[in-house]
Write a protein that holds these residues in place. Structure first.
Motif, PDB file in Angstrom:
ATOM      1  N   ARG A   1      -7.885  12.719   5.661  1.00 29.54           N
ATOM      2  CA  ARG A   1      -7.854  11.581   4.734  1.00 29.54           C
ATOM      3  C   ARG A   1      -7.318  11.948   3.350  1.00 29.54           C
ATOM      4  O   ARG A   1      -7.786  12.877   2.716  1.00 29.54           O
ATOM      5  CB  ARG A   1      -9.247  10.964   4.599  1.00 29.54           C
ATOM      6  CG  ARG A   1      -9.224   9.658   3.831  1.00 29.54           C
ATOM      7  CD  ARG A   1     -10.496   8.865   3.979  1.00 29.54           C
ATOM      8  NE  ARG A   1     -11.647   9.530   3.403  1.00 29.54           N
ATOM      9  CZ  ARG A   1     -12.770   8.918   3.066  1.00 29.54           C
ATOM     10  NH1 ARG A   1     -12.893   7.623   3.279  1.00 29.54           N
ATOM     11  NH2 ARG A   1     -13.770   9.585   2.547  1.00 29.54           N
ATOM     12  N   GLY A   2      -6.355  11.175   2.908  1.00 31.74           N
ATOM     13  CA  GLY A   2      -5.790  11.377   1.587  1.00 31.74           C
ATOM     14  C   GLY A   2      -4.787  12.510   1.510  1.00 31.74           C
ATOM     15  O   GLY A   2      -4.238  12.778   0.438  1.00 31.74           O
TER      16      GLY A   2
ATOM     17  N   HIS B   1     -10.075  -9.074   1.815  1.00 32.97           N
ATOM     18  CA  HIS B   1      -9.139  -8.320   2.650  1.00 32.97           C
ATOM     19  C   HIS B   1      -9.817  -6.997   3.036  1.00 32.97           C
ATOM     20  O   HIS B   1     -10.349  -6.295   2.177  1.00 32.97           O
ATOM     21  CB  HIS B   1      -7.881  -8.056   1.818  1.00 32.97           C
ATOM     22  CG  HIS B   1      -6.675  -7.640   2.603  1.00 32.97           C
ATOM     23  ND1 HIS B   1      -6.093  -8.432   3.553  1.00 32.97           N
ATOM     24  CD2 HIS B   1      -5.913  -6.512   2.549  1.00 32.97           C
ATOM     25  CE1 HIS B   1      -5.028  -7.813   4.062  1.00 32.97           C
ATOM     26  NE2 HIS B   1      -4.910  -6.640   3.473  1.00 32.97           N
ATOM     27  N   PHE B   2      -9.791  -6.671   4.321  1.00 30.10           N
ATOM     28  CA  PHE B   2     -10.563  -5.523   4.780  1.00 30.10           C
ATOM     29  C   PHE B   2     -10.343  -4.271   3.932  1.00 30.10           C
ATOM     30  O   PHE B   2     -11.286  -3.626   3.451  1.00 30.10           O
ATOM     31  CB  PHE B   2     -10.230  -5.194   6.246  1.00 30.10           C
ATOM     32  CG  PHE B   2     -11.050  -4.053   6.763  1.00 30.10           C
ATOM     33  CD1 PHE B   2     -12.288  -4.276   7.328  1.00 30.10           C
ATOM     34  CD2 PHE B   2     -10.622  -2.734   6.639  1.00 30.10           C
ATOM     35  CE1 PHE B   2     -13.074  -3.231   7.778  1.00 30.10           C
ATOM     36  CE2 PHE B   2     -11.397  -1.679   7.079  1.00 30.10           C
ATOM     37  CZ  PHE B   2     -12.625  -1.925   7.651  1.00 30.10           C
ATOM     38  N   THR B   3      -9.084  -3.935   3.755  1.00 31.60           N
ATOM     39  CA  THR B   3      -8.760  -2.659   3.128  1.00 31.60           C
ATOM     40  C   THR B   3      -9.220  -2.600   1.676  1.00 31.60           C
ATOM     41  O   THR B   3      -9.445  -1.519   1.123  1.00 31.60           O
ATOM     42  CB  THR B   3      -7.239  -2.419   3.237  1.00 31.60           C
ATOM     43  OG1 THR B   3      -6.819  -2.742   4.565  1.00 31.60           O
ATOM     44  CG2 THR B   3      -6.870  -0.990   2.938  1.00 31.60           C
TER      45      THR B   3
ATOM     46  N   GLY C   1      -1.022  -3.502   6.102  1.00 36.14           N
ATOM     47  CA  GLY C   1      -0.508  -3.929   4.809  1.00 36.14           C
ATOM     48  C   GLY C   1      -1.478  -4.747   3.980  1.00 36.14           C
ATOM     49  O   GLY C   1      -2.632  -4.964   4.369  1.00 36.14           O
TER      50      GLY C   1
ATOM     51  N   VAL D   1      -8.099   7.891  -4.680  1.00 36.11           N
ATOM     52  CA  VAL D   1      -7.528   7.590  -3.365  1.00 36.11           C
ATOM     53  C   VAL D   1      -7.885   6.151  -2.988  1.00 36.11           C
ATOM     54  O   VAL D   1      -8.969   5.881  -2.488  1.00 36.11           O
ATOM     55  CB  VAL D   1      -8.065   8.569  -2.311  1.00 36.11           C
ATOM     56  CG1 VAL D   1      -7.497   8.226  -0.942  1.00 36.11           C
ATOM     57  CG2 VAL D   1      -7.685   9.995  -2.687  1.00 36.11           C
TER      58      VAL D   1
ATOM     59  N   ALA E   1     -10.235   2.061   6.685  1.00 34.49           N
ATOM     60  CA  ALA E   1      -9.082   1.754   5.852  1.00 34.49           C
ATOM     61  C   ALA E   1      -7.882   2.620   6.200  1.00 34.49           C
ATOM     62  O   ALA E   1      -6.764   2.137   6.336  1.00 34.49           O
ATOM     63  CB  ALA E   1      -9.443   1.897   4.370  1.00 34.49           C
ATOM     64  N   ARG E   2      -8.109   3.919   6.319  1.00 31.18           N
ATOM     65  CA  ARG E   2      -7.033   4.879   6.520  1.00 31.18           C
ATOM     66  C   ARG E   2      -7.238   5.670   7.795  1.00 31.18           C
ATOM     67  O   ARG E   2      -8.374   5.958   8.170  1.00 31.18           O
ATOM     68  CB  ARG E   2      -7.018   5.904   5.369  1.00 31.18           C
ATOM     69  CG  ARG E   2      -6.519   5.389   4.058  1.00 31.18           C
ATOM     70  CD  ARG E   2      -6.766   6.430   2.967  1.00 31.18           C
ATOM     71  NE  ARG E   2      -6.218   5.979   1.713  1.00 31.18           N
ATOM     72  CZ  ARG E   2      -5.143   6.485   1.114  1.00 31.18           C
ATOM     73  NH1 ARG E   2      -4.525   7.507   1.651  1.00 31.18           N
ATOM     74  NH2 ARG E   2      -4.689   5.984  -0.008  1.00 31.18           N
TER      75      ARG E   2
ATOM     76  N   SER F   1      -5.329  -0.392   6.823  1.00 32.79           N
ATOM     77  CA  SER F   1      -4.305  -0.352   5.783  1.00 32.79           C
ATOM     78  C   SER F   1      -2.908  -0.371   6.386  1.00 32.79           C
ATOM     79  O   SER F   1      -1.953  -0.809   5.738  1.00 32.79           O
ATOM     80  CB  SER F   1      -4.483   0.872   4.881  1.00 32.79           C
ATOM     81  OG  SER F   1      -4.279   2.064   5.597  1.00 32.79           O
TER      82      SER F   1
ATOM     83  N   GLU G   1     -15.413   5.943   8.435  1.00 32.89           N
ATOM     84  CA  GLU G   1     -13.971   6.080   8.179  1.00 32.89           C
ATOM     85  C   GLU G   1     -13.383   7.269   8.945  1.00 32.89           C
ATOM     86  O   GLU G   1     -12.643   8.082   8.406  1.00 32.89           O
ATOM     87  CB  GLU G   1     -13.687   6.193   6.672  1.00 32.89           C
ATOM     88  CG  GLU G   1     -12.215   6.402   6.348  1.00 32.89           C
ATOM     89  CD  GLU G   1     -11.551   5.348   5.516  1.00 32.89           C
ATOM     90  OE1 GLU G   1     -11.584   4.174   5.903  1.00 32.89           O
ATOM     91  OE2 GLU G   1     -10.977   5.691   4.475  1.00 32.89           O
TER      92      GLU G   1
ATOM     93  N   TYR H   1       0.823  -1.217   0.000  1.00 39.50           N
ATOM     94  CA  TYR H   1       0.000   0.000   0.000  1.00 39.50           C
ATOM     95  C   TYR H   1       0.854   1.262   0.000  1.00 39.50           C
ATOM     96  O   TYR H   1       0.477   2.288  -0.559  1.00 39.50           O
ATOM     97  CB  TYR H   1      -0.934   0.006   1.213  1.00 39.50           C
ATOM     98  CG  TYR H   1      -2.068  -0.974   1.096  1.00 39.50           C
ATOM     99  CD1 TYR H   1      -2.759  -1.139  -0.103  1.00 39.50           C
ATOM    100  CD2 TYR H   1      -2.464  -1.743   2.184  1.00 39.50           C
ATOM    101  CE1 TYR H   1      -3.808  -2.042  -0.210  1.00 39.50           C
ATOM    102  CE2 TYR H   1      -3.512  -2.641   2.086  1.00 39.50           C
ATOM    103  CZ  TYR H   1      -4.178  -2.788   0.887  1.00 39.50           C
ATOM    104  OH  TYR H   1      -5.210  -3.674   0.786  1.00 39.50           O
TER     105      TYR H   1
ATOM    106  N   PHE I   1     -13.575  -2.467   1.970  1.00 38.11           N
ATOM    107  CA  PHE I   1     -14.187  -1.360   2.704  1.00 38.11           C
ATOM    108  C   PHE I   1     -14.426  -0.163   1.787  1.00 38.11           C
ATOM    109  O   PHE I   1     -13.593   0.160   0.953  1.00 38.11           O
ATOM    110  CB  PHE I   1     -13.236  -0.972   3.835  1.00 38.11           C
ATOM    111  CG  PHE I   1     -13.817  -0.014   4.814  1.00 38.11           C
ATOM    112  CD1 PHE I   1     -14.817  -0.399   5.685  1.00 38.11           C
ATOM    113  CD2 PHE I   1     -13.353   1.291   4.880  1.00 38.11           C
ATOM    114  CE1 PHE I   1     -15.335   0.488   6.609  1.00 38.11           C
ATOM    115  CE2 PHE I   1     -13.868   2.186   5.804  1.00 38.11           C
ATOM    116  CZ  PHE I   1     -14.862   1.779   6.667  1.00 38.11           C
TER     117      PHE I   1
ATOM    118  N   LEU J   1      -1.193   6.495   5.537  1.00 39.20           N
ATOM    119  CA  LEU J   1      -0.481   6.233   4.287  1.00 39.20           C
ATOM    120  C   LEU J   1       0.149   7.496   3.700  1.00 39.20           C
ATOM    121  O   LEU J   1       0.994   7.409   2.825  1.00 39.20           O
ATOM    122  CB  LEU J   1      -1.429   5.606   3.251  1.00 39.20           C
ATOM    123  CG  LEU J   1      -1.921   4.194   3.564  1.00 39.20           C
ATOM    124  CD1 LEU J   1      -2.897   3.722   2.493  1.00 39.20           C
ATOM    125  CD2 LEU J   1      -0.763   3.217   3.672  1.00 39.20           C
TER     126      LEU J   1
END
Lengths: 346, 346, 346, 346
Positions: free
Chosen positions: A288-289, C193-195, A185, D344, A239-240, A182, B199, A11, C198, A315
């Motif tokens: 985010r992002g 896989h979660f990521t 990984g 993203v 996720a993030r 995330s 999220e 990722y 989601f 990330l």
């Protein structure tokens, strides 16, 4: 800059590619994967379609990669990254290395070996810890940047003003951190299986996570004395995003205004740190992002504690974004280049 | 038992109805709502279709409700519940009251008034704090049960063995808690709007959440001395579940085995407390929909701290389930009645 | 009943155990796993702690398992289940088999072989398709129940009244289905896989999902003629739940009232089917954790189509719950036994 | 360009601001809100901190806004937007209007009035439907752009090649669409309350959603004949993203290659449409935060149907992104300006 990414299919690698796609000075030379060489990156990550037609190569081409690149980002498991770093700097004396793993993060290599269980094979590297806001001038002179961990970025940024200004009792620091998945990984395991993680929260590696000594070393240097602290990571069903909630006892007589001043003094001119001020409660979603770190702090008069809270995208500011920020510093261009866009909210 | 629920349309009321639907001794007499009287509960909560044909009445019928019920569950805002409690016990001297709000939780009514900003109007009630595992025998003799808050249930259960056995320095307690959004209720506000919460993770009410004095009072009584602690709640993007991560410094010389023994001694025979043991990391998902509290604890030798972690379903053990557990105690039937089913995983 | 579960470590097996824990007539004899024999089931699924102390055995003990069980639930991959069915019925002539896979679902074994790519080795089994509401009387006489697929349960229940009463043009049926990720099982792959899952929705196996011929065969028998239909499954970022949105052209002259009557006539007395009526929009959340199927239907006068929508919990009515419903039928006890609890909302 | 946003506090307004923050030619003049004039936009949307210091004004200043702007984006409820459009174009004859609501989407104003229940008060506007890929040349000449709905963008893009090339039976079109919750806006209601929506999926407005006639009109013009189709929207537990799964019967003799050719011919040179080809299954996640529409299609030989699937981010290609794409067209600059960044993911 001619850029190569060694270990591009995780990722972090994908996020480097996403951000660099809009970086005006970036030219991607090589991207590598030991498991899927020959595959087009857009077949692995279809969201990158329109931005990359490259195929993955592998480390067998390291000679060529090092010779033809101005900078290499490394996204390999610890232990492997320093081998690439050692060889690449030997091949190309002018190359810059930005390692997104732990190999170049520690000044004290014994601490590294103790927590990571491998010998450190590149002890004489000209390496600097890449928390940009704290180490900018050293980064500018370095050949190798040890890019900080995701938890550590958030936790150190939250605590640095308190520690640096000796406002808190250093023996009382507790970091309770929450991360999206995330951060674990793209490798498959039951702990990242959707159905297991969804609608659940739990702690893991309590007292034993490898980001602990990294936070301790960096804060310890800021304080001028050793720090031992508690660090507890938690997995959150998103996720993030990382939120670090940090606790410490204020020293006797320290005022709220002194705490405020410490944050403003260290970060007031930092573009990527947005101070929500005393009483502010950052939300990961607002970052985010993006490469921003949002910071708030609270004085609890009842307990005499300060609670400092940082939110980042794990990330971006916690990995690929800060790595590119460091690249900009290394190449002496505006630090915001390629990173100056707003978070994706909601 | 003839049961009425006053204030039945919040998530806690709906959860009482869900669980009571399978309780062999439960007969629902009246359910009330001040905002939607006359409506069938299954029109408001379609998941209850097949289980309830009742329509909602309102508090204008309190006389009748109190006269015809063996027990009343109250799901009203604080301040209002004690009015109902006072009147209902006056109408029916044998009635039992289980209040799911804060009005009957405090022994120290001044603390209540200070945090809840309303005068306490039922100070002479025969009321007991309903954390069943800690107060079972007093509950059995009480007329009124102040059912614990959701955060407090998890936090007190995690810390009680340490505090009761004087294993930790009472001035060092920090509770970092994470809750699903159902804890914020069904009332509309931007903070519970899907798109805002999803999220994202953030802290709120840092140092000022009303569950703080509740935890402090109950733990203080266990310790035999006043306790002031830090409590930080966080909002997590999931519907149900609370995880409380609790930190404290171990007193000098306290061993890991003493800590283990404290948990086993207090909870070893408790059906609804499942000890994951030293090193265990409970996940909220393993408790979803059930009355269990899963507990693990960690000794961090580096820092000399213990980290105790509790997971519950906030709507069950943190609200409706524990209320029913208390009802079973009040009526001297097996505590597990109607509550003895497995969590809904995954 | 003495119950064994062969292949107990998937989500379906865990869900059987969850529900059977509260079934008053259930005695678990053996549970098996080929990959983890010797392990306690509660170590694999901690939510089952307090309910099972059993350890897993494996199929090497099939002789004993078959001899000592009244009923075996099979949770094995297709192809393997019929081997167990064949052997178990040979060992114990009175045993009942409930297979949660596809091996016993088809009357037309050629269709099975064509879609599942393995020879059918138990063609002479006394097997019945276990959609309880449609086949109750045949199930009662069967030795083996082919328990329906998750998508198929929802889709067939939504369409059966229309097809059976010849209200729609059979060549126009389209089923657009949405499933939570638990339907993909506990096996690790990037698609679960979660990521990756989601905040995403996508179709998969368009026109090729194996539940297609199952829906076609069952509806075809109801109609008395062959049916070919479109079926598109989608993956939704949630753990549990299936929604089937089903489209068909009404035959000329068919009235809304005839459609209503068809649903009421077929399902009006079915406990586990809750009719939301014409205009009703079922939500999967209202069925979560329960054996209910919620049904609504819509007449679109502009297009002359009917849109029928069914919501279920894929692991309960779509798998383990219906299997237990079928067990109750097989053993002639109240069909609701062990299944009569309210959904876990919210 | 001097840009104003009238009605800037909804999610669409915030998304316009997010994207325009990186648009090299954008200068924000005025942003308005009738409910919160005087407030800084970054206080309402903290993620925009560092990008905007502006405060909101309101429509009382329309004269000034229209005079000082090259283009106005309108994010008002239907009925109100055309009033602003009418007045603004009267004030400033050179101004361009991009309305993100429905007021300027219909050529047939009677259809508009019938579905939106208000009289159309700006029938003589020089307005064009802003699906850029289909109407680019007309947009260039227009004064007013009716920016398409989110569902309609995905659905029309998926179906246009089939309809335009007369490959399908126009009486058989069914669109089954799935949307994230941001599509429902920031207004509070129980249907967007986190706890109600999470882990749930349901259809709504079956056969009656206002995007239906919009899809019908646009496709009908492409086909050269009236189209009546079925459209069913669903709510999915995610913040962003729309997936439209579209079904139609292929005309006799139409080959898969003809279908492929229709997509390539219409979209092969479109930057923002990424063709996944026959058999491709787009995921909304691959478009998140970006202006891309990912498209795949499937030929089901068994049923003779084509299934075309489009994925977009509802707030970008489905609203603000496409609006900016249209602005670029109106001002004759590269259509990708300010929109050319990668999604993203994850």
């Amino acid at each position: 800059m001619k850029i190569s990414i060694v270990g591009a299919t995780g990722y972090t690698g994908a996020e480097l590619l996403r951000i660099l796609a809009s970086h005006p000075a970036a030219e991607i030379q090589y991207i590598t994967s030991e498991s899927q060489p020959g595959t087009a990156i857009a077949d692995i990550y279809p969201h990158l379609t329109r931005f990359y037609t490259q195929k993955l190569t592998n480390l067998a081409s390291l000679e060529k990669i090092a010779a033809d690149s101005d900078v290499i980002f490394i996204g390999l498991p610890h232990g492997h990254a320093m081998e690439v770093g050692r060889k690449a700097t030997a091949i190309n004396a002018n190359i810059k290395i930005i390692d997104l793993g732990a190999d170049y993060r520690f000044k004290n290599h014994d601490t590294y070996e103790q927590w990571y269980k491998v010998p450190h094979t590149h002890r004489n590297a000209n390496a600097v810890y890449g928390l940009t806001e704290l180490n900018r001038s050293q980064i500018r002179e370095a050949a190798i940047v040890g890019n900080p961990g995701c938890y550590t970025t958030a936790s150190i940024l939250a605590l640095a003003p308190l520690v640096k200004n000796k406002l808190v009792d250093l023996t009382t620091i507790i970091v309770d951190a929450k991360s999206g998945v995330s951060g674990a990984g793209r490798g498959l395991n039951l702990g990242s299986h959707f159905t297991e993680v969804f609608e659940s929260v739990k702690a893991y590696n309590v007292g034993g996570h490898r980001h602990t000594p990294e936070i301790e070393e960096v804060l310890g240097r800021l304080a001028g004395e050793d720090i031992i602290l508690s660090f507890t990571p938690h997995l959150i069903p998103m996720a993030r995003g990382i939120l670090s909630t940090c606790y410490a006892n204020l020293k006797a007589g320290v005022t709220a205004e002194q705490v405020d001043a410490a944050y403003v003094s260290l970060y007031g001119k930092e573009y990527f740190i947005r101070l929500l001020g005393r009483g502010g409660c950052p939300a990961t979603k607002n970052t985010r992002g993006s490469n921003f770190c949002d910071l708030g702090w609270h004085i609890d008069k009842r307990t005499g504690r300060v609670v400092a809270i940082a939110a980042i995208d794990n990330l971006v500011k916690g990995a690929a974004g800060q790595a590119i920020q460091n690249m900009n510093v290394l190449f002496n261009i505006d630090e915001r280049t390629g990173l100056d866009y707003a978070p994706v909210y909601p």
